[in-house]
Design an enzyme around this catalytic site. Structure first.
Site, PDB file in Angstrom:
ATOM      1  N   GLN A 200      -6.764  -6.655  48.462  1.00 44.88           N
ATOM      2  CA  GLN A 200      -6.744  -8.107  48.377  1.00 44.88           C
ATOM      3  C   GLN A 200      -6.396  -8.687  49.746  1.00 44.88           C
ATOM      4  O   GLN A 200      -5.257  -8.568  50.218  1.00 44.88           O
ATOM      5  CB  GLN A 200      -5.744  -8.544  47.317  1.00 44.88           C
ATOM      6  N   ARG A 220      -2.307 -12.947  45.079  1.00 48.10           N
ATOM      7  CA  ARG A 220      -3.010 -13.310  46.302  1.00 48.10           C
ATOM      8  C   ARG A 220      -4.523 -13.203  46.077  1.00 48.10           C
ATOM      9  O   ARG A 220      -4.992 -12.503  45.170  1.00 48.10           O
ATOM     10  CB  ARG A 220      -2.572 -12.448  47.473  1.00 48.10           C
ATOM     11  N   ALA A 241      -4.056 -15.472  38.258  1.00 45.08           N
ATOM     12  CA  ALA A 241      -4.788 -14.364  38.886  1.00 45.08           C
ATOM     13  C   ALA A 241      -5.344 -14.768  40.250  1.00 45.08           C
ATOM     14  O   ALA A 241      -5.241 -15.919  40.678  1.00 45.08           O
ATOM     15  CB  ALA A 241      -5.907 -13.898  37.967  1.00 45.08           C
ATOM     16  N   HIS A 242      -5.958 -13.798  40.922  1.00 43.44           N
ATOM     17  CA  HIS A 242      -6.429 -14.028  42.290  1.00 43.44           C
ATOM     18  C   HIS A 242      -7.523 -15.085  42.353  1.00 43.44           C
ATOM     19  O   HIS A 242      -8.383 -15.185  41.491  1.00 43.44           O
ATOM     20  CB  HIS A 242      -6.881 -12.725  42.955  1.00 43.44           C
ATOM     21  N   ASN A 243      -7.428 -15.893  43.424  1.00 45.40           N
ATOM     22  CA  ASN A 243      -8.424 -16.916  43.757  1.00 45.40           C
ATOM     23  C   ASN A 243      -8.491 -18.071  42.762  1.00 45.40           C
ATOM     24  O   ASN A 243      -9.441 -18.858  42.782  1.00 45.40           O
ATOM     25  CB  ASN A 243      -9.817 -16.295  43.930  1.00 45.40           C
TER      26      ASN A 243
END
Length: 344
Positions: A200, A220, A241-243
């Site tokens: 990530q 991240r 969660a990511h993004n």
């Protein structure tokens, strides 16, 4: 919690823009409910359900609206929104906001860090290299901040908060104990030899006046940053969660999960124990009730629900059995409608 600081009703009225009826020099040392208040306390009534306590409360003064003011004989602060006025006064009586500045002898500070004025760093905190910390920041005991991160002025990281590397947190934020910002998102690619980790490479950007509950995690980004905008509030045990991108002033209640790359608009209210799928968009001003499952984008503002309300077990079992037969019942209904149409 008892408070050693006293305020006159005149001072409190000025702070919330209230109409004061009573003794302007009457001193208040704490906030309390109508039921537990003493003559030194200020209370409030925002819900008519609690009118029954007005006759017996010992509160020295009460925040109320104009409709209820005539029924209150003690000192009163009259406002349009008593609950908001109460919220605006709580910082005056919160002893946790007061702390001594300085760096504890057991804290570890990395190389090339920039510390603002009036910073408090508690015992066993660890700060990595090249970290920037703004004025008036509080860093609780056991909190860790990774390298190349920045913490804005007056932000409070309570005990045992973990901030990974390369994270940006704005001003006037509160992160409660056990929250984790910047852990790896759940990214893996399948192969014939098993899962291949996708490292990530993004970070997390948290803007100003954001509050993050205890045990909440914000991952991240995989490439771009996960983004939390101004005034967002996240309850305890929320998973971002990511993004993911969350717009200004959106509130998310406890144990809700937001899947990767989902975009949530501004001024949304998302209830507890909700599962929101990844890669969808939710527009501004959406309200989602608790226990819902969101699998598709929401393109219009409004209230949405999918959770099943509680019912007596015998009724729930009957309904569950009927739900399993829903497709068959729908097919029978369609065939019946066709038969009736043919006869016509």
């Amino acid at each position: 919690m008892s408070n050693t600081t006293c305020y006159t009703l005149a001072e409190l009225a000025q702070r919330i823009g209230a109409e004061l009826v009573g003794d302007s020099q009457y001193k208040i040392s704490d906030l309390a409910t109508l039921q537990s208040a003493t003559p030194n306390d200020l209370s409030f009534i925002a819900n008519p359900t609690y009118k029954k306590y007005l006759a017996t409360t010992q509160a020295g003064a009460i925040i109320c609206n104009k409709e209820l003011a005539e029924t209150i004989s003690t000192n009163k602060l009259i406002v349009a929104n008593p609950y908001l006025a109460y919220a605006q006064l709580t910082p005056l009586f919160d002893s946790s906001l007061r702390f001594e500045t300085g760096i504890h002898s057991t804290a570890v500070i990395g190389k090339n860090c920039e510390l603002g004025n009036g910073v408090s760093i508690q015992a066993n905190a660890v700060i990595g290299d090249d970290v920037t910390i703004g004025d008036g920041v509080f860093i609780g005991a056991g909190t860790c901040i990774g390298a190349n991160s920045s913490i804005g002025a007056r932000t409070r990281l309570l005990a045992n908060v973990t901030i990974y590397h390369g994270i940006s947190i704005g001003e006037d934020c509160i992160l409660h104990s056990g929250s984790v910002v910047g852990a790896d998102g759940f990214g893996f690619a399948p192969s014939s030899d098993g899962w291949v980790k996708i490292h990530q490479l993004g970070g997390v950007i948290i803007r100003n006046k954001v509050e993050v509950g205890a045990g909440t995690t914000i991952d991240r980004g995989a490439l771009d940053d996960t983004f939390i905008d101004d005034g967002v509030i996240l309850d305890n045990l929320v998973q971002i969660a990511h993004n993911v991108r969350i717009g200004k002033h959106t509130a998310i209640a406890g144990t809700t999960v937001v899947g990767g790359s989902t975009v949530i608009g501004e001024n949304c209210t998302i209830g507890g124990a909700i599962a929101i799928a990844g890669h969808i968009t939710i527009v501004d001003k959406v309200y989602i009730t608790g226990m819902s499952m969101v699998t598709n984008s929401i393109t219009e503002a409004g209230s949405y629900s999918s959770g099943i309300p509680l019912a007596p077990t015998k009724d729930w079992r009957k309904n569950a059995a009927r739900f399993r037969n829903l497709d068959a019942l729908a097919s029978r209904l369609i065939n019946l409608e066709r038969s009736l149409k043919d006869k016509e």
